[in-house]
Scaffold this motif. Structure first.
Motif, short mmCIF file in Angstrom:
data_model
loop_
_atom_site.label_atom_id
_atom_site.label_comp_id
_atom_site.label_asym_id
_atom_site.label_seq_id
_atom_site.Cartn_x
_atom_site.Cartn_y
_atom_site.Cartn_z
N ILE A 46 5.99 -8.78 2.41
CA ILE A 46 6.85 -7.92 3.20
C ILE A 46 7.34 -8.72 4.42
O ILE A 46 6.59 -9.51 5.00
N GLY A 47 8.59 -8.57 4.76
CA GLY A 47 9.13 -9.30 5.90
C GLY A 47 9.68 -10.66 5.59
O GLY A 47 10.17 -11.36 6.48
N ALA A 48 9.63 -11.07 4.31
CA ALA A 48 10.17 -12.38 3.93
C ALA A 48 11.65 -12.46 4.29
O ALA A 48 12.44 -11.60 3.91
N ASN A 49 12.01 -13.49 5.03
CA ASN A 49 13.39 -13.63 5.49
C ASN A 49 13.60 -15.07 5.95
O ASN A 49 12.94 -15.53 6.89
N ALA A 50 14.49 -15.78 5.29
CA ALA A 50 14.72 -17.19 5.60
C ALA A 50 15.23 -17.41 7.01
O ALA A 50 15.19 -18.54 7.51
N ALA B 267 7.89 -9.73 -5.83
CA ALA B 267 7.04 -8.65 -5.32
C ALA B 267 6.77 -8.91 -3.84
O ALA B 267 6.36 -10.01 -3.46
N ARG B 268 7.01 -7.89 -3.01
CA ARG B 268 6.81 -8.03 -1.56
C ARG B 268 5.75 -7.05 -1.07
O ARG B 268 6.06 -6.04 -0.46
N PRO B 269 4.48 -7.36 -1.32
CA PRO B 269 3.42 -6.45 -0.87
C PRO B 269 3.20 -6.53 0.63
O PRO B 269 3.51 -7.54 1.27
N SER B 270 2.65 -5.46 1.17
CA SER B 270 2.17 -5.46 2.54
C SER B 270 0.80 -6.14 2.57
O SER B 270 0.46 -6.89 1.64
N GLY C 70 4.90 4.19 4.19
CA GLY C 70 5.83 3.48 3.31
C GLY C 70 5.42 2.07 2.95
O GLY C 70 4.28 1.80 2.56
N ASN C 71 6.37 1.15 3.11
CA ASN C 71 6.14 -0.23 2.70
C ASN C 71 5.10 -0.95 3.54
O ASN C 71 4.56 -1.98 3.11
N TRP C 72 4.82 -0.45 4.73
CA TRP C 72 3.88 -1.15 5.61
C TRP C 72 2.43 -0.81 5.29
O TRP C 72 1.52 -1.52 5.71
N LYS C 73 2.19 0.25 4.56
CA LYS C 73 0.82 0.64 4.22
C LYS C 73 0.16 -0.46 3.39
O LYS C 73 0.76 -1.02 2.47
N SER C 74 -1.08 -0.80 3.71
CA SER C 74 -1.78 -1.84 2.96
C SER C 74 -1.90 -1.46 1.49
O SER C 74 -1.84 -0.28 1.12
N ILE C 75 -2.05 -2.46 0.64
CA ILE C 75 -2.06 -2.24 -0.80
C ILE C 75 -3.16 -3.06 -1.46
O ILE C 75 -3.44 -4.20 -1.07
N ASP C 76 -3.80 -2.45 -2.44
CA ASP C 76 -4.87 -3.14 -3.16
C ASP C 76 -4.27 -4.25 -4.02
O ASP C 76 -3.26 -4.05 -4.71
N VAL D 20 9.19 -19.03 5.86
CA VAL D 20 8.85 -19.85 4.70
C VAL D 20 8.89 -19.00 3.42
O VAL D 20 9.41 -19.43 2.39
N LYS D 21 8.38 -17.77 3.51
CA LYS D 21 8.44 -16.89 2.35
C LYS D 21 9.89 -16.62 1.96
O LYS D 21 10.24 -16.60 0.77
#
Length: 215
Positions: A113-117, A145-148, A173-179, A126-127
């Motif tokens: 999440i947050g990947a941006n050149a 795949a852009r996991p938190s 939403g997207n910021w919630k941690s994920i297994d 870098v991501k």
């Protein structure tokens, strides 16, 4: 039936993914290229390994249909910016190039999440640069795949994740941690779904939905 190449199989997401793939009858051959040998090599898994992962990849000659890249570290773990770039950019690109050499049509990669050149933050930049490099390779089908923040039992616990995990568990939403297991499950579902074309970016919230069977 699918032949698969995976890098990052000794990591958190990649370890789950490798175990899931060994139980999947639609996958008939798995090549898991690693820097250190797998502790256990399941039936049907080929494990070329070399401290220089690029050298291990160079030994792979069997055709593959799908490529998974689950490589990822942190600036702290890597020890330097250069080592981090090598792990999270160079080796990811090498994995993709190997897949194309072997005839793969679908590439799936774990980004963040947050990947941006163009991000001012080194990790996110870098991501993002890695994603742009893969997009420039013109894959028939590229899944990013852009996991938190990832949850799971790592071999070496990351201090920042241990401290921040309680907070991220309550974010929306997207910021919630994920297994990490859910990330692996969602990626496998995507890989074995009917053929698609083009770029598919899967957000963290979507990864959770897919893993839960809600999408």
């Amino acid at each position: 039936m699918s032949h698969v190449l995976i890098t990052g199989a000794t990591g958190l997401v990649g370890g789950h993914l490798l175990r899931m793939m060994t139980l999947e009858p639609r996958i008939t051959q798995i090549t898991a290229a690693t820097r250190r040998p797998l502790q256990e090599v399941p039936d049907g898994v080929i494990n070329p390994h070399d401290p220089q992962l690029t050298d291990a990849l160079a030994t792979v000659t069997s055709p593959v249909d799908i490529v998974f890249c689950c490589l990822g570290t942190t600036r702290r773990e890597a020890g330097s910016k250069e080592t981090f770039v090598h792990a999270d950019y160079t080796l990811v690109v090498d994995t993709a190039l190997t897949g194309q050499r072997l005839g793969a049509r679908h590439m799936l990669v774990v980004s963040a999440i947050g990947a941006n050149a163009r991000s001012p933050f080194f990790y996110n930049r870098v991501k993002g640069e890695m994603e742009e490099a893969l997009i420039a390779q013109n894959w028939s089908h590229l899944t990013i795949a852009r996991p938190s923040m990832l949850l799971g039992d790592r071999e070496n616990r990351r201090l920042n994740e241990s401290l921040m995990a309680p907070l991220f568990a309550f974010l929306p939403g997207n910021w919630k941690s994920i297994d990490a297991r859910d990330v692996a499950k969602a990626m496998l579902i995507d890989a074995l779904s009917p053929a698609k074309q083009g770029l598919n970016i899967i957000t963290s919230a979507k990864l959770r939905e897919m893993a839960a069977g809600q999408a």
